[in-house]
Design a protein around this motif. Structure first.
Motif, short mmCIF file in Angstrom:
data_model
loop_
_atom_site.label_atom_id
_atom_site.label_comp_id
_atom_site.label_asym_id
_atom_site.label_seq_id
_atom_site.Cartn_x
_atom_site.Cartn_y
_atom_site.Cartn_z
N VAL A 191 -32.10 10.01 -8.93
CA VAL A 191 -30.70 10.40 -9.16
C VAL A 191 -30.05 10.86 -7.86
CG1 VAL A 191 -29.26 12.18 -10.24
CG2 VAL A 191 -30.91 10.92 -11.61
N LEU A 192 -30.78 11.64 -7.06
CA LEU A 192 -30.25 12.09 -5.78
C LEU A 192 -30.00 10.91 -4.84
CD1 LEU A 192 -32.45 15.24 -5.26
CD2 LEU A 192 -29.97 15.21 -5.61
N GLY A 193 -30.88 9.92 -4.90
CA GLY A 193 -30.68 8.73 -4.09
C GLY A 193 -29.41 8.00 -4.47
N LEU A 194 -29.09 7.99 -5.76
CA LEU A 194 -27.87 7.33 -6.22
C LEU A 194 -26.62 8.10 -5.79
CD1 LEU A 194 -29.17 6.32 -9.74
CD2 LEU A 194 -28.54 4.74 -7.91
N LEU A 195 -26.70 9.42 -5.81
CA LEU A 195 -25.57 10.21 -5.33
C LEU A 195 -25.36 9.99 -3.84
CD1 LEU A 195 -26.11 13.59 -7.24
CD2 LEU A 195 -24.30 11.90 -7.63
N THR A 196 -26.45 9.91 -3.09
CA THR A 196 -26.35 9.61 -1.66
C THR A 196 -25.73 8.24 -1.45
OG1 THR A 196 -28.32 10.96 -1.24
CG2 THR A 196 -27.64 9.43 0.49
N GLN A 197 -26.14 7.29 -2.28
CA GLN A 197 -25.58 5.93 -2.21
C GLN A 197 -24.09 5.95 -2.47
OE1 GLN A 197 -26.08 2.87 -5.58
NE2 GLN A 197 -27.66 2.24 -4.13
N ALA A 198 -23.65 6.76 -3.44
CA ALA A 198 -22.23 6.85 -3.74
C ALA A 198 -21.46 7.39 -2.55
CB ALA A 198 -22.01 7.75 -4.96
N ALA A 199 -22.03 8.39 -1.85
CA ALA A 199 -21.37 8.93 -0.66
C ALA A 199 -21.30 7.89 0.44
CB ALA A 199 -22.12 10.18 -0.18
N HIS A 200 -22.36 7.14 0.62
CA HIS A 200 -22.36 6.12 1.66
C HIS A 200 -21.36 5.01 1.35
CE1 HIS A 200 -26.71 7.26 3.05
NE2 HIS A 200 -25.79 8.12 3.43
N ALA A 201 -21.06 4.83 0.06
CA ALA A 201 -20.09 3.80 -0.34
C ALA A 201 -18.65 4.30 -0.24
CB ALA A 201 -20.38 3.33 -1.76
N GLY A 202 -18.47 5.58 0.13
CA GLY A 202 -17.13 6.08 0.35
C GLY A 202 -16.67 7.20 -0.56
N SER A 203 -17.43 7.50 -1.62
CA SER A 203 -17.05 8.61 -2.51
C SER A 203 -17.58 9.92 -1.93
CB SER A 203 -17.64 8.41 -3.91
OG SER A 203 -17.11 7.26 -4.54
N ALA A 204 -16.73 10.93 -1.83
CA ALA A 204 -17.23 12.25 -1.46
C ALA A 204 -18.06 12.79 -2.62
CB ALA A 204 -16.07 13.20 -1.17
N VAL A 205 -19.12 13.54 -2.30
CA VAL A 205 -19.98 14.12 -3.32
C VAL A 205 -20.10 15.61 -3.05
CG1 VAL A 205 -22.31 14.19 -4.31
CG2 VAL A 205 -21.31 11.99 -3.64
N VAL A 206 -19.85 16.41 -4.09
CA VAL A 206 -20.02 17.86 -4.00
C VAL A 206 -21.10 18.23 -5.02
CG1 VAL A 206 -18.93 20.12 -4.15
CG2 VAL A 206 -17.58 18.13 -3.41
N LEU A 207 -22.22 18.71 -4.52
CA LEU A 207 -23.41 18.97 -5.34
C LEU A 207 -23.72 20.46 -5.35
CD1 LEU A 207 -26.18 18.10 -6.73
CD2 LEU A 207 -27.09 17.97 -4.40
N VAL A 208 -23.85 21.04 -6.55
CA VAL A 208 -24.38 22.39 -6.70
C VAL A 208 -25.83 22.26 -7.15
CG1 VAL A 208 -24.37 24.39 -8.24
CG2 VAL A 208 -22.27 23.66 -7.13
#
Length: 254
Positions: A191-208
């Motif tokens: 799941v963390l890898g997918l969130l990282t992928q989303a950031a690399h694709a241009g979406s900002a990610v804010v994780l708590v």
């Protein structure tokens, strides 16, 4: 002739953000959770928010996402102040540019995995091609579970459907509150890898997160203590984050 490139407009910005709750009974004192938070999140940036239990991490996330109104100060989400928007306009802003990944998954039980993935786009009036949905489910390893309803999926699979929903919507910013808290180690890592992928694709990610290994994946880590920003670290190790959270001299903030 100047070669300076203008800085991108932050997708999230907080200025002097304060959040407090009224006393539970007459004569009591208000509970102050956040005290003067100022921060920004840039497009494509992966930001983790960490801190001891009770430091205000989730409250800060909810304020940044427009789910909780600040008591004082201002939040700008995709350039707009959620506190000033009418309910319909705020809903459209969230549907069109914001993705949410929470520990509780927030899937619709009566819809299949495919239907849950397409729901945000349908609500915003955007057409999603079947190939996009298939690609999003394939990205989380669930291409053969599209017709299954949430009750027929494991907790880890449900969380991956929630991630696929975000990937398919391609939001400008993703807010994730302890998304791996109920998952086993391997699924949490995926799941963390997918969130990282989303950031690399241009979406900002804010994780708590309370998981310091998860936080170490971020570009920047914000450390909260007692409702205030204690410091920030860039591309830190888990050991450096631990030291910052617990106030140890080793791995001092940089």
């Amino acid at each position: 002739m100047s070669s300076d490139v203008p800085s991108p407009t932050p997708v999230v910005a907080a200025r002097d953000l304060v959040k407090s709750y009224p006393p539970a009974r007459r004569g009591g004192t208000e509970t102050v959770v956040l005290t003067g938070i100022s921060m920004t999140v840039e497009p494509g940036e992966f930001v983790a928010i960490v801190g001891p239990s009770g430091s205000g991490k989730s409250t800060l996330l909810y304020c940044l996402a427009g789910l909780e109104p600040p008591s004082r100060g201002q939040v700008l989400l995709l350039g707009e102040d959620p506190a000033t928007l009418l309910r319909g306009r705020l809903a459209r802003l969230r549907r069109s540019g914001v993705g949410f990944v929470f520990q509780s998954f927030n899937l619709i039980p009566s819809l299949s995995a495919r239907e849950n993935v397409t729901l945000p786009a349908r609500l915003s009036g955007r057409r999603v091609r079947a190939a996009e949905v298939t690609a999003a489910l394939a990205a989380v390893g669930l291409q053969d579970r599209g017709s299954h309803r949430p009750g027929e999926l494991s907790g880890g699979q449900q969380q991956r459907v929630a991630i696929a929903r975000v990937l398919a919507a391609r939001p400008r910013v993703v807010f994730a509150d302890e998304p791996t808290g109920a998952l086993d180690g391997a699924t949490g890592t995926a799941v963390l890898g997918l969130l990282t992928q989303a950031a690399h694709a241009g979406s900002a990610v804010v994780l708590v997160t309370h998981d310091l290994e998860a936080a170490a994946r971020a570009d920047r880590v914000i450390v909260l203590r007692d409702g205030a920003i204690h410091g920030e670290l860039r591309t830190p190790t888990a050991a450096e984050i631990f030291a910052a959270v617990h106030g140890h001299p080793a791995g001092a903030l940089r």
